[in-house]
Design a protein around this motif. Structure first.
Motif, PDB file in Angstrom:
ATOM      1  N   GLY A 213      86.735  -3.200 124.340  1.00  0.00           N
ATOM      2  CA  GLY A 213      86.601  -1.745 124.411  1.00  0.00           C
ATOM      3  C   GLY A 213      85.846  -1.190 123.234  1.00  0.00           C
ATOM      4  N   ASN A 214      86.474  -0.240 122.550  1.00  0.00           N
ATOM      5  CA  ASN A 214      85.830   0.449 121.445  1.00  0.00           C
ATOM      6  C   ASN A 214      86.864   0.713 120.358  1.00  0.00           C
ATOM      7  OD1 ASN A 214      84.174   1.975 119.828  1.00  0.00           O
ATOM      8  ND2 ASN A 214      84.193   3.774 121.136  1.00  0.00           N
ATOM      9  N   TYR A 215      86.795  -0.038 119.268  1.00  0.00           N
ATOM     10  CA  TYR A 215      87.682   0.152 118.124  1.00  0.00           C
ATOM     11  C   TYR A 215      87.455   1.541 117.533  1.00  0.00           C
ATOM     12  CZ  TYR A 215      89.072  -0.109 113.233  1.00  0.00           C
ATOM     13  OH  TYR A 215      89.609   0.157 111.999  1.00  0.00           O
TER      14      TYR A 215
ATOM     15  N   GLN B 132      96.383  -6.447 126.636  1.00  0.00           N
ATOM     16  CA  GLN B 132      97.833  -6.468 126.470  1.00  0.00           C
ATOM     17  C   GLN B 132      98.354  -7.888 126.251  1.00  0.00           C
ATOM     18  OE1 GLN B 132      99.388  -4.349 129.874  1.00  0.00           O
ATOM     19  NE2 GLN B 132      98.423  -2.433 129.239  1.00  0.00           N
ATOM     20  N   GLN B 133      97.774  -8.865 126.923  1.00  0.00           N
ATOM     21  CA  GLN B 133      98.176 -10.258 126.728  1.00  0.00           C
ATOM     22  C   GLN B 133      97.820 -10.739 125.325  1.00  0.00           C
ATOM     23  OE1 GLN B 133      96.171 -12.111 130.048  1.00  0.00           O
ATOM     24  NE2 GLN B 133      97.993 -11.976 131.348  1.00  0.00           N
ATOM     25  N   THR B 134      96.664 -10.329 124.827  1.00  0.00           N
ATOM     26  CA  THR B 134      96.252 -10.698 123.469  1.00  0.00           C
ATOM     27  C   THR B 134      97.208 -10.097 122.446  1.00  0.00           C
ATOM     28  OG1 THR B 134      93.940 -10.836 124.140  1.00  0.00           O
ATOM     29  CG2 THR B 134      94.371 -10.593 121.785  1.00  0.00           C
ATOM     30  N   VAL B 135      97.542  -8.829 122.620  1.00  0.00           N
ATOM     31  CA  VAL B 135      98.463  -8.156 121.700  1.00  0.00           C
ATOM     32  C   VAL B 135      99.837  -8.825 121.748  1.00  0.00           C
ATOM     33  CG1 VAL B 135      99.700  -6.003 121.248  1.00  0.00           C
ATOM     34  CG2 VAL B 135      97.237  -5.961 121.718  1.00  0.00           C
TER      35      VAL B 135
ATOM     36  N   LYS C  96      91.840  -6.572 115.761  1.00  0.00           N
ATOM     37  CA  LYS C  96      90.677  -5.696 115.630  1.00  0.00           C
ATOM     38  C   LYS C  96      89.546  -6.173 116.533  1.00  0.00           C
ATOM     39  CE  LYS C  96      87.993  -3.367 112.099  1.00  0.00           C
ATOM     40  NZ  LYS C  96      87.698  -3.240 110.691  1.00  0.00           N
ATOM     41  N   GLY C  97      89.354  -7.484 116.613  1.00  0.00           N
ATOM     42  CA  GLY C  97      88.334  -8.053 117.482  1.00  0.00           C
ATOM     43  C   GLY C  97      88.608  -7.790 118.952  1.00  0.00           C
ATOM     44  N   ALA C  98      89.887  -7.769 119.341  1.00  0.00           N
ATOM     45  CA  ALA C  98      90.231  -7.472 120.737  1.00  0.00           C
ATOM     46  C   ALA C  98      89.811  -6.050 121.086  1.00  0.00           C
ATOM     47  CB  ALA C  98      91.732  -7.663 120.966  1.00  0.00           C
ATOM     48  N   PHE C  99      90.066  -5.117 120.178  1.00  0.00           N
ATOM     49  CA  PHE C  99      89.607  -3.743 120.410  1.00  0.00           C
ATOM     50  C   PHE C  99      88.091  -3.700 120.527  1.00  0.00           C
ATOM     51  CE2 PHE C  99      93.747  -2.223 118.707  1.00  0.00           C
ATOM     52  CZ  PHE C  99      94.014  -1.217 119.623  1.00  0.00           C
TER      53      PHE C  99
ATOM     54  N   PHE D  95      98.976  -9.217 105.780  1.00  0.00           N
ATOM     55  CA  PHE D  95      98.665  -9.193 107.208  1.00  0.00           C
ATOM     56  C   PHE D  95      97.255  -8.679 107.458  1.00  0.00           C
ATOM     57  CE2 PHE D  95      98.543  -6.932 111.298  1.00  0.00           C
ATOM     58  CZ  PHE D  95      98.687  -8.028 112.133  1.00  0.00           C
ATOM     59  N   LYS D  96      96.833  -7.649 106.735  1.00  0.00           N
ATOM     60  CA  LYS D  96      95.508  -7.071 106.943  1.00  0.00           C
ATOM     61  C   LYS D  96      94.383  -8.044 106.587  1.00  0.00           C
ATOM     62  CE  LYS D  96      94.669  -2.811 105.914  1.00  0.00           C
ATOM     63  NZ  LYS D  96      94.594  -1.542 105.167  1.00  0.00           N
ATOM     64  N   SER D  97      94.704  -9.112 105.862  1.00  0.00           N
ATOM     65  CA  SER D  97      93.685 -10.114 105.561  1.00  0.00           C
ATOM     66  C   SER D  97      93.901 -11.400 106.369  1.00  0.00           C
ATOM     67  CB  SER D  97      93.669 -10.428 104.064  1.00  0.00           C
ATOM     68  OG  SER D  97      94.895 -10.979 103.658  1.00  0.00           O
ATOM     69  N   SER D  98      94.745 -11.323 107.394  1.00  0.00           N
ATOM     70  CA  SER D  98      95.089 -12.508 108.179  1.00  0.00           C
ATOM     71  C   SER D  98      94.190 -12.683 109.409  1.00  0.00           C
ATOM     72  CB  SER D  98      96.555 -12.413 108.652  1.00  0.00           C
ATOM     73  OG  SER D  98      96.679 -11.428 109.665  1.00  0.00           O
ATOM     74  N   HIS D  99      94.259 -13.870 109.976  1.00  0.00           N
ATOM     75  CA  HIS D  99      93.559 -14.181 111.223  1.00  0.00           C
ATOM     76  C   HIS D  99      94.077 -13.309 112.367  1.00  0.00           C
ATOM     77  CE1 HIS D  99      91.652 -16.418 114.432  1.00  0.00           C
ATOM     78  NE2 HIS D  99      92.834 -16.627 114.979  1.00  0.00           N
ATOM     79  N   GLU D 100      95.394 -13.063 112.389  1.00  0.00           N
ATOM     80  CA  GLU D 100      96.000 -12.254 113.452  1.00  0.00           C
ATOM     81  C   GLU D 100      95.459 -10.826 113.439  1.00  0.00           C
ATOM     82  OE1 GLU D 100      97.679 -14.269 111.441  1.00  0.00           O
ATOM     83  OE2 GLU D 100      98.597 -15.728 112.806  1.00  0.00           O
ATOM     84  N   PHE D 101      95.310 -10.237 112.251  1.00  0.00           N
ATOM     85  CA  PHE D 101      94.754  -8.889 112.160  1.00  0.00           C
ATOM     86  C   PHE D 101      93.307  -8.876 112.647  1.00  0.00           C
ATOM     87  CE2 PHE D 101      92.343  -5.656 109.830  1.00  0.00           C
ATOM     88  CZ  PHE D 101      93.008  -4.516 110.236  1.00  0.00           C
ATOM     89  N   ASP D 102      92.534  -9.885 112.232  1.00  0.00           N
ATOM     90  CA  ASP D 102      91.143  -9.983 112.694  1.00  0.00           C
ATOM     91  C   ASP D 102      91.076 -10.108 114.214  1.00  0.00           C
ATOM     92  OD1 ASP D 102      90.214  -9.812 110.096  1.00  0.00           O
ATOM     93  OD2 ASP D 102      89.991 -11.992 109.866  1.00  0.00           O
TER      94      ASP D 102
END
Length: 108
Positions: free
Chosen positions: A85-87, A24-27, A78-81, A68-75
């Motif tokens: 956990g499990n994306y 949640q903090q990452t998001v 997705k990496g946080a999931f 956005f889908k090609s940005s560092h933030e999107f990566d």
């Protein structure tokens, strides 16, 4: 602005319960750095499935969503999931308004 021109992005995945706070903090960090073309953003915990999160964003244009889908933030999202956990999946598309109605009586 025409609602027919809006685009959505939904990212879903399971987060281990002991990692909920870190996730949640990452998001929240990413939400604080979204561009102005992101009109809305929400993180929701699924009420039917334990530890399943859905992240929703709404974008002004298809180009802003693609960027956005090609940005560092999107990566990072997705990496946080994947790390905590499990994306599960990412869905994106044109936003459409759906209105529900209730039928009380039907003439035959």
């Amino acid at each position: 602005m025409d609602k027919d021109a809006l685009y959505f992005l939904k990212i879903s995945g399971f987060i281990r319960s002991e990692k909920n706070r870190e996730f949640q903090q990452t998001v929240q960090f990413i939400f604080n750095h979204l561009p102005k073309e992101c009109m809305s953003h929400n993180l929701a915990l699924d009420v039917h499935t334990n530890n399943l999160y859905h992240l929703y964003t709404l974008w002004q244009t298809e180009d802003s969503l693609v960027t956005f889908k090609s940005s560092h933030e999107f990566d990072l999202l997705k990496g946080a999931f994947q790390t905590l956990g499990n994306y599960q999946e990412t869905m994106a598309g044109k936003w459409a308004e759906v209105q529900l109605f209730e039928l009380n009586h039907l003439d035959a």
